[in-house]
Design a protein around this motif. Structure first.
Motif, PDB file in Angstrom:
ATOM      1  N   GLU A  24     -26.314 -53.029  19.142  1.00 49.73           N
ATOM      2  CA  GLU A  24     -26.010 -53.073  17.719  1.00 49.73           C
ATOM      3  C   GLU A  24     -26.468 -54.375  17.061  1.00 49.73           C
ATOM      4  O   GLU A  24     -26.330 -54.536  15.858  1.00 49.73           O
ATOM      5  CB  GLU A  24     -24.514 -52.876  17.497  1.00 49.73           C
ATOM      6  CG  GLU A  24     -24.029 -51.502  17.901  1.00 49.73           C
ATOM      7  CD  GLU A  24     -22.541 -51.347  17.761  1.00 49.73           C
ATOM      8  OE1 GLU A  24     -21.884 -52.254  17.214  1.00 49.73           O
ATOM      9  OE2 GLU A  24     -22.027 -50.306  18.204  1.00 49.73           O
ATOM     10  N   GLY A  25     -26.946 -55.317  17.842  1.00 48.21           N
ATOM     11  CA  GLY A  25     -27.448 -56.567  17.295  1.00 48.21           C
ATOM     12  C   GLY A  25     -26.366 -57.590  16.987  1.00 48.21           C
ATOM     13  O   GLY A  25     -26.608 -58.543  16.244  1.00 48.21           O
ATOM     14  N   VAL A  26     -25.192 -57.437  17.546  1.00 51.33           N
ATOM     15  CA  VAL A  26     -24.107 -58.384  17.319  1.00 51.33           C
ATOM     16  C   VAL A  26     -24.326 -59.580  18.238  1.00 51.33           C
ATOM     17  O   VAL A  26     -24.328 -59.448  19.458  1.00 51.33           O
ATOM     18  CB  VAL A  26     -22.728 -57.743  17.602  1.00 51.33           C
ATOM     19  CG1 VAL A  26     -21.621 -58.767  17.485  1.00 51.33           C
ATOM     20  CG2 VAL A  26     -22.495 -56.581  16.659  1.00 51.33           C
ATOM     21  N   ALA A  27     -24.516 -60.764  17.637  1.00 46.56           N
ATOM     22  CA  ALA A  27     -24.825 -61.946  18.434  1.00 46.56           C
ATOM     23  C   ALA A  27     -23.731 -63.012  18.347  1.00 46.56           C
ATOM     24  O   ALA A  27     -23.838 -64.046  18.989  1.00 46.56           O
ATOM     25  CB  ALA A  27     -26.149 -62.536  17.985  1.00 46.56           C
ATOM     26  N   ASP A  28     -22.677 -62.775  17.566  1.00 47.91           N
ATOM     27  CA  ASP A  28     -21.665 -63.811  17.384  1.00 47.91           C
ATOM     28  C   ASP A  28     -20.339 -63.484  18.075  1.00 47.91           C
ATOM     29  O   ASP A  28     -19.303 -64.015  17.709  1.00 47.91           O
ATOM     30  CB  ASP A  28     -21.437 -64.071  15.893  1.00 47.91           C
ATOM     31  CG  ASP A  28     -20.827 -62.879  15.173  1.00 47.91           C
ATOM     32  OD1 ASP A  28     -20.883 -61.765  15.715  1.00 47.91           O
ATOM     33  OD2 ASP A  28     -20.287 -63.073  14.076  1.00 47.91           O
ATOM     34  N   ALA A  29     -20.374 -62.643  19.097  1.00 47.55           N
ATOM     35  CA  ALA A  29     -19.147 -62.326  19.832  1.00 47.55           C
ATOM     36  C   ALA A  29     -18.755 -63.520  20.694  1.00 47.55           C
ATOM     37  O   ALA A  29     -19.587 -64.128  21.355  1.00 47.55           O
ATOM     38  CB  ALA A  29     -19.352 -61.095  20.706  1.00 47.55           C
ATOM     39  N   LYS A  30     -17.478 -63.860  20.663  1.00 48.79           N
ATOM     40  CA  LYS A  30     -17.031 -64.983  21.494  1.00 48.79           C
ATOM     41  C   LYS A  30     -16.012 -64.560  22.543  1.00 48.79           C
ATOM     42  O   LYS A  30     -15.582 -65.377  23.338  1.00 48.79           O
ATOM     43  CB  LYS A  30     -16.475 -66.110  20.626  1.00 48.79           C
ATOM     44  CG  LYS A  30     -15.227 -65.790  19.855  1.00 48.79           C
ATOM     45  CD  LYS A  30     -14.759 -67.018  19.089  1.00 48.79           C
ATOM     46  CE  LYS A  30     -13.465 -66.740  18.361  1.00 48.79           C
ATOM     47  NZ  LYS A  30     -12.989 -67.898  17.639  1.00 48.79           N
ATOM     48  N   GLY A  31     -15.638 -63.273  22.549  1.00 46.87           N
ATOM     49  CA  GLY A  31     -14.710 -62.811  23.569  1.00 46.87           C
ATOM     50  C   GLY A  31     -14.648 -61.300  23.630  1.00 46.87           C
ATOM     51  O   GLY A  31     -14.688 -60.626  22.610  1.00 46.87           O
ATOM     52  N   ILE A  32     -14.584 -60.780  24.855  1.00 49.16           N
ATOM     53  CA  ILE A  32     -14.401 -59.346  25.080  1.00 49.16           C
ATOM     54  C   ILE A  32     -13.156 -59.202  25.943  1.00 49.16           C
ATOM     55  O   ILE A  32     -13.049 -59.835  26.986  1.00 49.16           O
ATOM     56  CB  ILE A  32     -15.615 -58.720  25.786  1.00 49.16           C
ATOM     57  CG1 ILE A  32     -16.880 -58.910  24.966  1.00 49.16           C
ATOM     58  CG2 ILE A  32     -15.368 -57.246  26.071  1.00 49.16           C
ATOM     59  CD1 ILE A  32     -18.138 -58.437  25.669  1.00 49.16           C
ATOM     60  N   GLU A  33     -12.229 -58.387  25.499  1.00 46.59           N
ATOM     61  CA  GLU A  33     -10.949 -58.244  26.190  1.00 46.59           C
ATOM     62  C   GLU A  33     -10.597 -56.765  26.297  1.00 46.59           C
ATOM     63  O   GLU A  33     -10.802 -56.001  25.360  1.00 46.59           O
ATOM     64  CB  GLU A  33      -9.895 -58.976  25.372  1.00 46.59           C
ATOM     65  CG  GLU A  33      -8.488 -58.805  25.828  1.00 46.59           C
ATOM     66  CD  GLU A  33      -7.510 -59.501  24.888  1.00 46.59           C
ATOM     67  OE1 GLU A  33      -6.314 -59.330  25.107  1.00 46.59           O
ATOM     68  OE2 GLU A  33      -7.943 -60.195  23.953  1.00 46.59           O
ATOM     69  N   ILE A  34     -10.075 -56.366  27.441  1.00 49.62           N
ATOM     70  CA  ILE A  34      -9.613 -54.993  27.599  1.00 49.62           C
ATOM     71  C   ILE A  34      -8.181 -54.924  27.109  1.00 49.62           C
ATOM     72  O   ILE A  34      -7.313 -55.652  27.587  1.00 49.62           O
ATOM     73  CB  ILE A  34      -9.718 -54.546  29.057  1.00 49.62           C
ATOM     74  CG1 ILE A  34     -11.171 -54.521  29.443  1.00 49.62           C
ATOM     75  CG2 ILE A  34      -9.030 -53.210  29.251  1.00 49.62           C
ATOM     76  CD1 ILE A  34     -11.506 -53.806  30.681  1.00 49.62           C
ATOM     77  N   VAL A  35      -7.943 -54.052  26.128  1.00 47.32           N
ATOM     78  CA  VAL A  35      -6.607 -53.883  25.583  1.00 47.32           C
ATOM     79  C   VAL A  35      -5.777 -53.007  26.513  1.00 47.32           C
ATOM     80  O   VAL A  35      -4.598 -53.275  26.737  1.00 47.32           O
ATOM     81  CB  VAL A  35      -6.671 -53.280  24.161  1.00 47.32           C
ATOM     82  CG1 VAL A  35      -5.287 -53.020  23.614  1.00 47.32           C
ATOM     83  CG2 VAL A  35      -7.448 -54.192  23.244  1.00 47.32           C
ATOM     84  N   GLY A  36      -6.406 -51.975  27.064  1.00 46.80           N
ATOM     85  CA  GLY A  36      -5.695 -51.112  27.993  1.00 46.80           C
ATOM     86  C   GLY A  36      -6.483 -49.866  28.310  1.00 46.80           C
ATOM     87  O   GLY A  36      -7.516 -49.584  27.714  1.00 46.80           O
ATOM     88  N   GLN A  37      -5.945 -49.105  29.246  1.00 45.46           N
ATOM     89  CA  GLN A  37      -6.555 -47.842  29.602  1.00 45.46           C
ATOM     90  C   GLN A  37      -5.946 -46.762  28.717  1.00 45.46           C
ATOM     91  O   GLN A  37      -4.751 -46.769  28.443  1.00 45.46           O
ATOM     92  CB  GLN A  37      -6.300 -47.532  31.074  1.00 45.46           C
ATOM     93  CG  GLN A  37      -7.097 -46.370  31.591  1.00 45.46           C
ATOM     94  CD  GLN A  37      -7.007 -46.251  33.097  1.00 45.46           C
ATOM     95  OE1 GLN A  37      -6.470 -47.115  33.771  1.00 45.46           O
ATOM     96  NE2 GLN A  37      -7.556 -45.178  33.620  1.00 45.46           N
ATOM     97  N   ILE A  38      -6.774 -45.836  28.245  1.00 44.35           N
ATOM     98  CA  ILE A  38      -6.313 -44.794  27.335  1.00 44.35           C
ATOM     99  C   ILE A  38      -6.596 -43.425  27.954  1.00 44.35           C
ATOM    100  O   ILE A  38      -7.347 -43.310  28.934  1.00 44.35           O
ATOM    101  CB  ILE A  38      -6.975 -44.931  25.956  1.00 44.35           C
ATOM    102  CG1 ILE A  38      -8.495 -44.948  26.066  1.00 44.35           C
ATOM    103  CG2 ILE A  38      -6.486 -46.183  25.235  1.00 44.35           C
ATOM    104  CD1 ILE A  38      -9.218 -45.010  24.744  1.00 44.35           C
ATOM    105  N   ASN A  39      -6.006 -42.395  27.363  1.00 46.85           N
ATOM    106  CA  ASN A  39      -6.135 -41.038  27.907  1.00 46.85           C
ATOM    107  C   ASN A  39      -7.426 -40.343  27.507  1.00 46.85           C
ATOM    108  O   ASN A  39      -7.943 -39.519  28.256  1.00 46.85           O
ATOM    109  CB  ASN A  39      -4.954 -40.187  27.469  1.00 46.85           C
ATOM    110  CG  ASN A  39      -3.656 -40.680  28.062  1.00 46.85           C
ATOM    111  OD1 ASN A  39      -3.647 -41.173  29.172  1.00 46.85           O
ATOM    112  ND2 ASN A  39      -2.578 -40.568  27.329  1.00 46.85           N
ATOM    113  N   SER A  40      -7.942 -40.650  26.315  1.00 45.32           N
ATOM    114  CA  SER A  40      -9.181 -40.022  25.867  1.00 45.32           C
ATOM    115  C   SER A  40      -9.892 -40.971  24.912  1.00 45.32           C
ATOM    116  O   SER A  40      -9.304 -41.930  24.420  1.00 45.32           O
ATOM    117  CB  SER A  40      -8.907 -38.686  25.173  1.00 45.32           C
ATOM    118  OG  SER A  40      -8.327 -38.909  23.910  1.00 45.32           O
TER     119      SER A  40
END
Length: 58
Positions: free
Chosen positions: A39-55
């Motif tokens: 998507e061309g996003v270059a300013d991300a400073k963190g990726i975090e998993i919020v949780g596991q979901i059903n769908s």
């Protein structure tokens, strides 16, 4: 395969949530990073998993 909700923090102090499919949490982070790159996003400073979901619609 499992579904994970992922939270992205950006340098402009905004957050974005989206769902990814992966076999384990580490793969979910990689999938999120690849999606951001596509998507061309270059300013991300963190990726975090919020949780596991059903769908992908949760």
């Amino acid at each position: 395969m499992a579904f994970y909700k992922v939270k992205i923090r950006r340098e402009c102090n905004t957050t974005r949530h989206f769902n990814v499919t992966a076999s384990k949490p580490q793969d979910a982070i990689i999938a999120a990073a690849l999606q951001l790159r596509e998507e061309g996003v270059a300013d991300a400073k963190g990726i975090e998993i919020v949780g596991q979901i059903n769908s992908l619609r949760d």
